[in-house]
Design a protein around this motif. Structure first.
Motif, short mmCIF file in Angstrom:
data_model
loop_
_atom_site.label_atom_id
_atom_site.label_comp_id
_atom_site.label_asym_id
_atom_site.label_seq_id
_atom_site.Cartn_x
_atom_site.Cartn_y
_atom_site.Cartn_z
N VAL A 262 58.02 46.80 21.28
CA VAL A 262 56.81 47.51 20.83
C VAL A 262 57.08 48.99 21.03
O VAL A 262 57.47 49.40 22.12
CB VAL A 262 55.58 47.05 21.63
CG1 VAL A 262 54.37 47.91 21.33
CG2 VAL A 262 55.28 45.58 21.35
N SER B 268 44.40 44.65 30.18
CA SER B 268 44.58 45.14 28.81
C SER B 268 43.53 46.16 28.39
O SER B 268 43.82 47.06 27.60
CB SER B 268 44.55 43.96 27.85
OG SER B 268 43.32 43.29 28.04
N VAL C 238 56.68 45.56 27.22
CA VAL C 238 56.70 46.49 26.09
C VAL C 238 58.14 46.69 25.61
O VAL C 238 58.43 46.61 24.41
CB VAL C 238 56.06 47.85 26.48
CG1 VAL C 238 56.24 48.88 25.36
CG2 VAL C 238 54.58 47.69 26.81
N PHE D 260 49.12 45.98 21.99
CA PHE D 260 49.66 46.81 23.06
C PHE D 260 49.04 46.41 24.40
O PHE D 260 49.71 46.37 25.43
CB PHE D 260 49.38 48.29 22.77
CG PHE D 260 49.93 49.21 23.83
CD1 PHE D 260 51.27 49.59 23.79
CD2 PHE D 260 49.13 49.67 24.86
CE1 PHE D 260 51.79 50.42 24.78
CE2 PHE D 260 49.64 50.50 25.85
CZ PHE D 260 50.98 50.87 25.81
N GLU E 82 51.99 55.67 26.46
CA GLU E 82 53.33 55.55 27.04
C GLU E 82 53.51 56.58 28.16
O GLU E 82 53.98 56.27 29.25
CB GLU E 82 54.35 55.79 25.92
CG GLU E 82 55.79 55.65 26.36
CD GLU E 82 56.76 56.02 25.23
OE1 GLU E 82 56.48 57.00 24.48
OE2 GLU E 82 57.76 55.34 25.09
N SER F 149 44.99 50.02 27.31
CA SER F 149 44.76 50.50 25.96
C SER F 149 43.73 51.63 25.93
O SER F 149 43.33 52.06 24.85
CB SER F 149 44.35 49.34 25.03
OG SER F 149 43.19 48.70 25.51
N PHE G 130 50.10 55.06 20.82
CA PHE G 130 51.24 54.58 21.61
C PHE G 130 51.82 55.71 22.46
O PHE G 130 52.04 55.54 23.66
CB PHE G 130 52.33 54.00 20.70
CG PHE G 130 53.47 53.40 21.48
CD1 PHE G 130 53.47 52.04 21.79
CD2 PHE G 130 54.51 54.19 21.95
CE1 PHE G 130 54.50 51.49 22.55
CE2 PHE G 130 55.54 53.64 22.71
CZ PHE G 130 55.53 52.29 23.00
N PRO H 249 52.20 42.39 25.89
CA PRO H 249 53.31 42.59 26.83
C PRO H 249 53.24 41.70 28.08
O PRO H 249 54.27 41.18 28.53
CB PRO H 249 53.20 44.08 27.19
CG PRO H 249 52.63 44.69 25.94
CD PRO H 249 51.61 43.69 25.46
#
Ligand code: PHE
Ligand code: FE
Length: 279
Positions: free
Chosen positions: A65, A192, A60, A134, A45, A196, A41, A138
């Motif tokens: 999350v 996605s 998010v 993740f 981020e 990720s 994460f 979102p």
């Protein structure tokens, strides 16, 4: 229980239910599993702050999350159900196509629960909870994208009947998994599979190598894709309305028309492409 059984990771017990769902069993994650989530994460981020689209980042935040722990699906569902009437259901791994589409058509997103091992931080071929939650969830807070995903599920059930699954899978790949969007601030990520991935989050926007081509439904349905490396071509939407509007018509005549068009290679450019850069 045999020794082989106890070596199986938890959260992966096969389902005995007809829709393949299982319980997340949030209380069973251990500290190391939460720590792996935290590592994944935190680094995404930082990378995504100026690379992911506003809709993803808002999702998010809205879902809460965060880095602290693997999310509890029940808590996310309380927010998601209110926001777009979607919910997350837990599954042990990839589920059969018909089951997957049936869930999407009913606004349920099937998510794995297990988390990758520490030696798999950068790449794992199969989806885990970091990719599924993740990566995918979102965007389900965005009303237009949420409707697109439901329509995709209905389209999947239809494609199964029409034997056109490969066509439709390419659309999912080049939008839901690896899509880019043009914004006033420049290109941003919504796919996605990219958000990720540490490497691809940077590569897809900053490398001169891949092609970035304007979204074109029939063109995408002709284009093969690679599952073992970064993409050679990304398709760029101007907004989620463009995606939803282009996919609204009945695909039955498209599938028929495509039978006489040859497939395109992942890195191939054709004269009708709106090329944003050339790799
Ligand atoms: N309109 C498509 C069909 O008739 C369904 C679909 C919608 C497929 C959105 C993909 C995405 O098959
Ligand atoms: Fe995925």
């Amino acid at each position: 229980m045999t020794p082989t059984d106890s070596a199986e990771p938890r959260h992966r017990s096969p389902s005995s239910r007809a829709d393949f769902t299982i319980e997340q069993d949030w209380g069973a994650y251990d500290e190391e599993e939460h720590a792996i989530w935290r590592t994944l994460f935190r680094r995404q981020e930082a990378l995504l702050r100026d690379r992911a689209c506003a809709e993803f980042l808002a999702g998010v935040a809205e879902l809460g999350v965060a880095a602290d722990a693997i999310p509890d699906f029940r808590k996310l569902n309380a927010v998601l159900e209110r926001r777009t009437r979607w919910s997350i259901v837990a599954v042990p791994g990839l589920v059969p196509d018909a089951i997957f589409f049936e869930h999407l058509a009913n606004r349920r997103f099937p998510s794995t629960c297990f988390i990758r091992r520490r030696d798999q931080l950068d790449y794992l071929q199969e989806p885990d909870v970091f990719h599924d939650l993740f990566g995918h969830v979102p965007m389900l807070t965005n009303p237009v994208f949420a409707d697109y995903m439901q329509a995709y599920g209905e389209g999947g059930l239809k494609a199964l009947r029409l034997d056109a699954l490969e066509r439709l899978a390419r659309l999912y790949w080049y939008t839901v998994e690896f899509g880019l969007i043009e914004t006033e601030a420049g290109l941003r990520i919504y796919g996605s599979g990219i958000v990720s991935s540490k490497g691809e989050s940077v590569y897809c926007l900053e490398s001169p190598r891949p092609n970035r081509v304007g979204f074109d439904l029939l063109r995408i349905m002709r284009t093969r894709y690679r599952i073992d490396d970064f993409q050679e071509t990304y398709f760029v939407v101007r907004g989620f309305e463009e995606l939803f509007d282009a996919t609204r018509p009945d695909f039955t005549p498209y599938y028929r028309e495509l039978e006489s068009s040859p497939d395109l290679e992942p890195g191939q450019i054709v004269p009708t492409d709106r090329v944003l850069n050339r790799g």
